[in-house]
Design a protein around this motif. Sequence first.
Motif, PDB file in Angstrom:
ATOM      1  N   PHE A 266       0.644  -4.173   8.411  1.00  0.00           N
ATOM      2  CA  PHE A 266       0.468  -3.603   7.075  1.00  0.00           C
ATOM      3  C   PHE A 266      -0.603  -4.305   6.252  1.00  0.00           C
ATOM      4  O   PHE A 266      -0.870  -3.900   5.124  1.00  0.00           O
ATOM      5  CB  PHE A 266       1.798  -3.640   6.318  1.00  0.00           C
ATOM      6  CG  PHE A 266       2.847  -2.723   6.881  1.00  0.00           C
ATOM      7  CD1 PHE A 266       2.812  -1.362   6.635  1.00  0.00           C
ATOM      8  CD2 PHE A 266       3.867  -3.228   7.674  1.00  0.00           C
ATOM      9  CE1 PHE A 266       3.781  -0.517   7.157  1.00  0.00           C
ATOM     10  CE2 PHE A 266       4.833  -2.393   8.210  1.00  0.00           C
ATOM     11  CZ  PHE A 266       4.796  -1.035   7.948  1.00  0.00           C
TER      12      PHE A 266
ATOM     13  N   GLU B  20       0.837  -1.201   0.000  1.00  0.00           N
ATOM     14  CA  GLU B  20       0.000   0.000   0.000  1.00  0.00           C
ATOM     15  C   GLU B  20       0.869   1.245   0.000  1.00  0.00           C
ATOM     16  O   GLU B  20       1.862   1.336   0.727  1.00  0.00           O
ATOM     17  CB  GLU B  20      -0.901  -0.011   1.239  1.00  0.00           C
ATOM     18  CG  GLU B  20      -1.806   1.205   1.349  1.00  0.00           C
ATOM     19  CD  GLU B  20      -2.585   1.217   2.654  1.00  0.00           C
ATOM     20  OE1 GLU B  20      -3.272   2.221   2.920  1.00  0.00           O
ATOM     21  OE2 GLU B  20      -2.499   0.225   3.391  1.00  0.00           O
ATOM     22  N   SER B  21       0.514   2.210  -0.808  1.00  0.00           N
ATOM     23  CA  SER B  21       1.269   3.458  -0.878  1.00  0.00           C
ATOM     24  C   SER B  21       0.913   4.336   0.312  1.00  0.00           C
ATOM     25  O   SER B  21      -0.256   4.623   0.567  1.00  0.00           O
ATOM     26  CB  SER B  21       0.959   4.192  -2.189  1.00  0.00           C
ATOM     27  OG  SER B  21       1.665   5.405  -2.257  1.00  0.00           O
ATOM     28  N   LEU B  22       1.945   4.757   1.068  1.00  0.00           N
ATOM     29  CA  LEU B  22       1.740   5.583   2.260  1.00  0.00           C
ATOM     30  C   LEU B  22       2.317   6.966   2.011  1.00  0.00           C
ATOM     31  O   LEU B  22       3.417   7.113   1.474  1.00  0.00           O
ATOM     32  CB  LEU B  22       2.412   4.941   3.473  1.00  0.00           C
ATOM     33  CG  LEU B  22       1.895   3.535   3.837  1.00  0.00           C
ATOM     34  CD1 LEU B  22       2.777   2.893   4.888  1.00  0.00           C
ATOM     35  CD2 LEU B  22       0.458   3.602   4.329  1.00  0.00           C
ATOM     36  N   SER B  23       1.580   7.989   2.434  1.00  0.00           N
ATOM     37  CA  SER B  23       1.981   9.366   2.127  1.00  0.00           C
ATOM     38  C   SER B  23       2.527  10.130   3.323  1.00  0.00           C
ATOM     39  O   SER B  23       2.997  11.258   3.177  1.00  0.00           O
ATOM     40  CB  SER B  23       0.781  10.143   1.550  1.00  0.00           C
ATOM     41  OG  SER B  23      -0.299  10.146   2.474  1.00  0.00           O
TER      42      SER B  23
ATOM     43  N   GLN C  45       0.267   8.019   8.831  1.00  0.00           N
ATOM     44  CA  GLN C  45      -0.483   6.873   8.348  1.00  0.00           C
ATOM     45  C   GLN C  45       0.103   5.571   8.901  1.00  0.00           C
ATOM     46  O   GLN C  45      -0.631   4.650   9.281  1.00  0.00           O
ATOM     47  CB  GLN C  45      -0.481   6.833   6.817  1.00  0.00           C
ATOM     48  CG  GLN C  45      -1.428   7.826   6.167  1.00  0.00           C
ATOM     49  CD  GLN C  45      -1.461   7.653   4.660  1.00  0.00           C
ATOM     50  OE1 GLN C  45      -0.443   7.785   3.982  1.00  0.00           O
ATOM     51  NE2 GLN C  45      -2.628   7.342   4.119  1.00  0.00           N
ATOM     52  N   ILE C  46       1.425   5.503   8.939  1.00  0.00           N
ATOM     53  CA  ILE C  46       2.079   4.319   9.499  1.00  0.00           C
ATOM     54  C   ILE C  46       1.760   4.195  10.985  1.00  0.00           C
ATOM     55  O   ILE C  46       1.538   3.100  11.503  1.00  0.00           O
ATOM     56  CB  ILE C  46       3.609   4.393   9.288  1.00  0.00           C
ATOM     57  CG1 ILE C  46       3.932   4.682   7.828  1.00  0.00           C
ATOM     58  CG2 ILE C  46       4.279   3.108   9.740  1.00  0.00           C
ATOM     59  CD1 ILE C  46       5.401   4.928   7.561  1.00  0.00           C
TER      60      ILE C  46
END
Length: 334
Positions: free
Chosen positions: A251, A117-120, A124-125
């Motif tokens: 994740f 998944e793309s995290l910005s 978010q993490i």
Amino acid sequence: MYSSNLKGFILAMVSSAFIGSSFIIKKKGLRRAGVNGPRASVGGYGYLLEPLWWIGMITMIVGEIANFVAYIYAPAVLVTPLGALSIIEKLQKMGTLGCLLCIVGSTVIVLHAPEEESLSSVEQIWELAIQPAFLLYTAAAVAITLVLVLHCAPRCGQTNIMVYIGICSIIGSLTVMSIKAIGIAIELTLEGTNQLKYFQTWIFAMVAITCIITQLNYLNMALDTFNTAVVSPIYYALFTSFTILASAIMFKDYSGQSASSIASELCGFITVLSGTAILHSTREPDPPIITDLYTPISPRVSWYIQGNGELWKQKDEDGSPPTFITILRQDYFK
């Protein structure tokens, strides 16, 4: 996404080469340090003054840096199992088969690795890290580690290999999750989105440092106490299993994957474990640790009584007559 996984795969292989070398060099350094003082297995830190151990440590750091960058590009369920390639052996016939199984299993894992998944942002993490399922895993990991450190290690750490390796493996899974978070934060910062301003980044960093120090300490104790041929496969199997479990919880790596892809990854992982077991079952055991500084330069002398009652002295280089009986061992006069 495939290109990103490929970068992670290549970096993981480079990392494995350095880390595998570091295991051998550090083991030799620990053995040297054990000659001159208390061994690491009994709480000694003489290895910190041993240059060979530091060469191994630097080699491991280089490998871990490559591993760290690999986690930026690929999911943990892809990078971690490739640690089987860190096994460096003088291959025999069965060892070649074990190596081939590791390569085949790793290839299967790479081909069926989940898309990440793309995290910005690091926030978010952080949201993933404080979800109830992962908090439960973290609490259980810390509780089990404390029991192993405070209760089991003083009592049976010297005789039960699972104590030290269990501590390294469980703590190692938390190390990987923290390193993964820090790697993503660094990547985003380099792309222009500063993540150092968030307190979550520094929490992940403190957790990573604490876990790494603990992990290295007990890994040194395991290597100094038990045969490397036994430590490496058990450590690899447990560490990889706990890391994949932690990554799947935090994740949600397997979310959205088909049953066939998950089954293929599990088969690949089992194949790698089988190859690891075969590799280590064919390697030569470690030589015994020399604790006497004079042993390497002094020949061993044994005394025998011949049939006529006379004494006869024999050195190591001489053949031992089968009709003679040894009555005094070399350590009798120590």
